[in-house]
Scaffold this motif. Sequence first.
Motif, PDB file in Angstrom:
ATOM      1  N   LEU A  94       0.842  -0.950  -0.191  1.00 17.68           N
ATOM      2  CA  LEU A  94       0.181   0.048   0.034  1.00 17.68           C
ATOM      3  C   LEU A  94       0.892   1.206   0.096  1.00 17.68           C
ATOM      4  N   THR A  95       0.163   2.301  -0.551  1.00 19.44           N
ATOM      5  CA  THR A  95       1.206   3.492  -0.610  1.00 19.44           C
ATOM      6  C   THR A  95       1.176   4.214   1.105  1.00 19.44           C
ATOM      7  N   GLU A  98      -2.055   5.349   1.744  1.00 15.04           N
ATOM      8  CA  GLU A  98      -2.898   4.283   2.060  1.00 15.04           C
ATOM      9  C   GLU A  98      -3.012   3.910   3.323  1.00 15.04           C
ATOM     10  N   ARG A 101      -4.269   6.212   6.105  1.00 17.42           N
ATOM     11  CA  ARG A 101      -5.701   6.013   6.026  1.00 17.42           C
ATOM     12  C   ARG A 101      -6.429   4.695   6.541  1.00 17.42           C
ATOM     13  N   PHE A 102      -5.521   3.578   6.419  1.00 14.01           N
ATOM     14  CA  PHE A 102      -6.214   2.330   6.967  1.00 14.01           C
ATOM     15  C   PHE A 102      -6.001   2.329   8.545  1.00 14.01           C
ATOM     16  N   TYR A 103      -4.692   2.393   9.042  1.00 13.84           N
ATOM     17  CA  TYR A 103      -4.514   2.583  10.459  1.00 13.84           C
ATOM     18  C   TYR A 103      -5.338   3.624  11.234  1.00 13.84           C
ATOM     19  N   GLY A 105      -8.191   4.607  10.264  1.00 15.95           N
ATOM     20  CA  GLY A 105      -9.454   4.216   9.857  1.00 15.95           C
ATOM     21  C   GLY A 105      -9.926   3.234  11.068  1.00 15.95           C
ATOM     22  N   ILE A 106      -8.885   2.191  11.208  1.00 17.77           N
ATOM     23  CA  ILE A 106      -9.356   0.982  12.109  1.00 17.77           C
ATOM     24  C   ILE A 106      -9.349   1.731  13.728  1.00 17.77           C
ATOM     25  N   TYR A 107      -8.888   2.988  13.831  1.00 12.94           N
ATOM     26  CA  TYR A 107      -9.049   3.497  15.338  1.00 12.94           C
ATOM     27  C   TYR A 107     -10.124   4.500  15.233  1.00 12.94           C
ATOM     28  N   LEU A 109     -11.281   6.857  13.395  1.00 15.52           N
ATOM     29  CA  LEU A 109     -11.137   8.361  13.043  1.00 15.52           C
ATOM     30  C   LEU A 109     -11.963   8.641  11.721  1.00 15.52           C
ATOM     31  N   ARG A 110     -12.463   9.856  11.845  1.00 18.07           N
ATOM     32  CA  ARG A 110     -13.472  10.241  10.694  1.00 18.07           C
ATOM     33  C   ARG A 110     -12.461  10.762   9.443  1.00 18.07           C
ATOM     34  N   ASP A 111     -13.330  10.545   8.297  1.00 15.87           N
ATOM     35  CA  ASP A 111     -12.603  10.795   7.040  1.00 15.87           C
ATOM     36  C   ASP A 111     -11.793  12.078   7.130  1.00 15.87           C
ATOM     37  N   ILE A 114      -8.918  12.221   9.314  1.00 18.32           N
ATOM     38  CA  ILE A 114      -7.804  11.351   8.568  1.00 18.32           C
ATOM     39  C   ILE A 114      -7.203  12.302   7.590  1.00 18.32           C
TER      40      ILE A 114
ATOM     41  N   MET B   3     -15.826   0.117  10.154  1.00 16.06           N
ATOM     42  CA  MET B   3     -14.569  -0.684  10.360  1.00 16.06           C
ATOM     43  C   MET B   3     -14.580  -1.624   9.222  1.00 16.06           C
ATOM     44  N   ARG B  17      -3.751  -4.854  -6.539  1.00 16.35           N
ATOM     45  CA  ARG B  17      -2.262  -4.731  -6.591  1.00 16.35           C
ATOM     46  C   ARG B  17      -1.467  -5.778  -6.908  1.00 16.35           C
TER      47      ARG B  17
END
Lengths: 248, 373
Positions: A94-95, A98, A101-103, A105-107, A109-111, A114, B3, B17
């Motif tokens: 992932l970039t 990304e 955004r992923f980590y 997101g799983i905690y 945080l709102r968009d 983020i 989630m 990818r």
Amino acid sequence: MEKENVIVTHELTKRFGDFTAVDNVSFAVQKGEIFGFIGANGAGKTTAMRMLCGLSLPSSGTATVAGFDVYKQNEQIKKHIGYMSQKFSLYEDLTIRENIRFYAGIYGLRDERIREKTDLLLQQLHMKGAERTLVRALPLGWKQKLAFSIAIVHDPAIVFLDEPTGGVDPITRREFWSLIYEAAGRGITIFVTTHYMDEAEYCNRVSIMVDGRIDALDSPANLMQQYASASMDGVFLQLARKAKRSGD
Amino acid sequence: MRMLKILLWKELLQIYRDPAIIRILFIMPMIQLLILPLAADYEIKNINLGVVDHDHSEYSRQLVNKIVSSGYFRLKDYSATFPQGLKAIESGRTDLILEIPTHFERDIVKDNRSSLFVAVDAVNGVKAGLGGAYLQGIIQNYNQEVRTQWIQAQRFDEQPTIEIASADWYNPHMNYRVFMVPGILVMLVTMIGSSFAANNIVREKEMGTIEQINVSPIKKMQFILGKLIPFWLLALLVLTIGLLIARLVYGIVPLGHYSTIYVFATIYLLAILGLGLLLSTYAQTQQQSMLVSFFVTMIFNLLSGLYTPIESMPAWAQLITRFNPVSYFIEVMRMVMLKGSGLADIRYQILALIGFAVFFNGWAILNYRKRSG
């Protein structure tokens, strides 16, 4: 002024069969402190840290992290801590953007948050313009700094760092520690393991583990005075020589 | 919900990818479906025949001609003696020997009876069995012809014979492709379901990213669903490609509804993905999970009724097939495609698969721990 304790352990122990990896360890870590955890390979640092993070169940003793019990409230603890393992653990395919955004997101945080965080982080790490690079392509030093920033992207109460600067050049290590100081300044408690003695001197307090026990715990200045040594290196060598266990 | 959305986004991005996954997903079904059904055919052709003719009569030549013109046999050896003919079998040039005794013609004409000897190389059991049976059929047919020739003279001595007329239902032309393609499709979907998701989870273990997940507030169920859903979708996609190939290339149009197939496939995949998930909770490396899932799917495929009819397996093996999800799907595929069965006809299989899904997934969820002991 009495400071609030964010980690308290009492006789915390972890046994694997006959082997006692962590042996009756008791200590307290104050809020906002940089707490160093030092020891030879195999002294039990990682095991102790894994118990506090809720990744490993203690055999006996008690511990609370951010006010939550490690036995029963381990899922609560996870909302309030960040963790950076010894093994580099961002997604290489992932970039940079990304991964953030992923980590984040799983905690939960709102968009919008983020997006703010991502901009802030890229700026802080001087990675603006590189956000679309796959993490695989980054130099190790960059990856480590990125991993740390992502470990605290959700502003946890405590962040656990397991040998975060292993294999990194001295300049990057220095940059890494300035990131740590910056996070501590924001009130994040830092719990860090290392074998670099110069890094031990950056900590507010240091505990030295030998064969699963904590043999010394104080500020670096006090320890150097107590063991009549000019550097933490000397302190460590005096204590670590007593070890009966061989390193890995 | 949010989630799960994040997890799915990340998973699909990673799959997208990974060039290997995309290639395997699309090229594998194409190749398997285009090559296997043509090659994996039960009909035995090109049986190499050796003839030892001691008679050299009109009748013996007629018989050999009749055998060769059936299209199943190729006359490869014409020896003078049986030991010579046997040499041809030993060297692998022929698969069976037909020995015609001396006075074959004379005995038929004079005594109304004669005998032939057939020796079959039974190393390949299927070829031997079917080859022998074909040959017998042809000889019997020839016998009939000879008899009608001679019966005209003495029509009072008619022997009672029972003639069997059979009608092959549901697959009237006994087309093996119609029978094999749905089975191969099941095999494909099974492979994707059982090994892709498992490998994916084990890869996170190897990379160490699973620890980062375990130390986060992600719930076990969310993580597992995040892994199952993408591969569930991929497998359904491959099924769709496969059904399209079956239709466009082989002209196989199910007599039943496509929707019946999809309803069943959906449940089936839950069971198979659950199995993969279970494997992944035990395996520590991708190598382990690959080998175990290879082993399991091989057993499942061989005991699924794809290659050999379940009814002819020994009782204990038949019992095993009852615990094999693949056998249910192959049965259902054939029922829906060839017989036009609907949901009501396959309710028993659906119930069984729901059982499998609950069992495998339940075990996997119990066994997946965010915290080690």
